[in-house]
Design an enzyme around this catalytic site. Structure first.
Site, PDB file in Angstrom:
ATOM      1  N   ASN A 191       0.839  -1.197   0.000  1.00 17.37           N
ATOM      2  CA  ASN A 191       0.000   0.000   0.000  1.00 17.37           C
ATOM      3  C   ASN A 191       0.875   1.248   0.000  1.00 17.37           C
ATOM      4  O   ASN A 191       1.958   1.275   0.590  1.00 17.37           O
ATOM      5  CB  ASN A 191      -1.000  -0.007   1.162  1.00 17.37           C
ATOM      6  CG  ASN A 191      -0.395  -0.111   2.537  1.00 17.37           C
ATOM      7  OD1 ASN A 191       0.542  -0.876   2.772  1.00 17.37           O
ATOM      8  ND2 ASN A 191      -0.936   0.650   3.476  1.00 17.37           N
TER       9      ASN A 191
ATOM     10  N   CYS B 130     -10.057  -5.041   0.338  1.00 22.15           N
ATOM     11  CA  CYS B 130     -11.206  -4.130   0.307  1.00 22.15           C
ATOM     12  C   CYS B 130     -12.103  -4.499  -0.876  1.00 22.15           C
ATOM     13  O   CYS B 130     -11.723  -5.292  -1.741  1.00 22.15           O
ATOM     14  CB  CYS B 130     -10.735  -2.678   0.198  1.00 22.15           C
ATOM     15  SG  CYS B 130     -10.052  -2.222  -1.418  1.00 22.15           S
TER      16      CYS B 130
ATOM     17  N   GLU C 181       0.173   5.192   0.663  1.00 21.89           N
ATOM     18  CA  GLU C 181      -0.770   6.235   1.061  1.00 21.89           C
ATOM     19  C   GLU C 181      -0.344   7.592   0.511  1.00 21.89           C
ATOM     20  O   GLU C 181       0.805   7.800   0.129  1.00 21.89           O
ATOM     21  CB  GLU C 181      -0.863   6.303   2.587  1.00 21.89           C
ATOM     22  CG  GLU C 181      -1.449   5.051   3.186  1.00 21.89           C
ATOM     23  CD  GLU C 181      -1.518   5.092   4.704  1.00 21.89           C
ATOM     24  OE1 GLU C 181      -2.137   4.182   5.264  1.00 21.89           O
ATOM     25  OE2 GLU C 181      -0.955   6.007   5.335  1.00 21.89           O
TER      26      GLU C 181
ATOM     27  N   CYS D 225      -3.838   0.502  -2.947  1.00 20.14           N
ATOM     28  CA  CYS D 225      -3.824  -0.721  -2.143  1.00 20.14           C
ATOM     29  C   CYS D 225      -2.716  -1.659  -2.621  1.00 20.14           C
ATOM     30  O   CYS D 225      -2.316  -1.628  -3.782  1.00 20.14           O
ATOM     31  CB  CYS D 225      -5.161  -1.436  -2.256  1.00 20.14           C
ATOM     32  SG  CYS D 225      -6.557  -0.543  -1.556  1.00 20.14           S
TER      33      CYS D 225
ATOM     34  N   GLU E 241      -2.894  -4.896  -3.122  1.00 19.69           N
ATOM     35  CA  GLU E 241      -3.383  -5.808  -4.141  1.00 19.69           C
ATOM     36  C   GLU E 241      -3.410  -5.130  -5.513  1.00 19.69           C
ATOM     37  O   GLU E 241      -3.028  -5.733  -6.525  1.00 19.69           O
ATOM     38  CB  GLU E 241      -4.802  -6.299  -3.796  1.00 19.69           C
ATOM     39  CG  GLU E 241      -4.895  -7.017  -2.477  1.00 19.69           C
ATOM     40  CD  GLU E 241      -5.187  -6.088  -1.293  1.00 19.69           C
ATOM     41  OE1 GLU E 241      -5.769  -6.571  -0.315  1.00 19.69           O
ATOM     42  OE2 GLU E 241      -4.847  -4.889  -1.346  1.00 19.69           O
TER      43      GLU E 241
ATOM     44  N   CYS F 195     -10.551  -3.927  -4.368  1.00 18.92           N
ATOM     45  CA  CYS F 195      -9.516  -4.912  -4.706  1.00 18.92           C
ATOM     46  C   CYS F 195     -10.121  -6.280  -4.972  1.00 18.92           C
ATOM     47  O   CYS F 195      -9.615  -7.035  -5.802  1.00 18.92           O
ATOM     48  CB  CYS F 195      -8.446  -4.962  -3.629  1.00 18.92           C
ATOM     49  SG  CYS F 195      -7.368  -3.501  -3.701  1.00 18.92           S
TER      50      CYS F 195
END
Length: 130
Positions: free
Chosen positions: A39, A83, A41, A50, A52, A86
């Site tokens: 990830n 999530c 940010e 993310c 994934e 993803c």
């Protein structure tokens, strides 16, 4: 190296200064190649990426387009699931029976299929002309 080890290792590269929640992901393509992501940010939430999504993007950039297995690793009391976005991304490049391994840092895992994580996934079969 196993998918778990690959995801665990790339997790260390995560850029998570805001949430402090580092995630690593590894996907194995149909050709057996492994692609990883973590990830990333951004201070302009929700503009981050993310883990994934990063792994899938690396797979696509390398010319692969079929996922055979996924592993997601994070520090959590229980193994975490991808999530919703993803889950859809994984479903786009896999079949409902593809295994998604959810893991914590100690290696405790839970195996589940993408079909179980995202039943009734939207696909190209829902689009006109497909």
């Amino acid at each position: 190296m196993s998918l778990f080890q690959d995801a665990l290792a790339v997790r260390e590269n995560a850029h998570a200064p805001y949430s402090k929640f580092k995630v690593g992901a590894a996907v194995r393509s149909a050709n057996g190649k492994v692609f990883v992501g973590c990830n990333v940010e951004n201070s302009a939430y929700p503009e981050g990426t993310c883990a994934e999504a990063g792994a899938i993007a690396a797979m696509i950039a390398a010319g692969e387009n079929k996922i055979e297995e996924v592993c997601v690793v994070a520090e959590s009391p229980v193994p975490i699931a991808p999530c919703g976005g993803c889950r859809q991304k994984i479903a786009e490049f896999s079949s409902p029976d593809v295994q998604v391994v959810l893991a914590d840092l100690k290696g405790e895992t839970k195996r589940i299929t993408i079909g179980e994580l995202l039943p009734h996934a939207f696909s190209n079969s829902h689009l006109p002309g497909e």
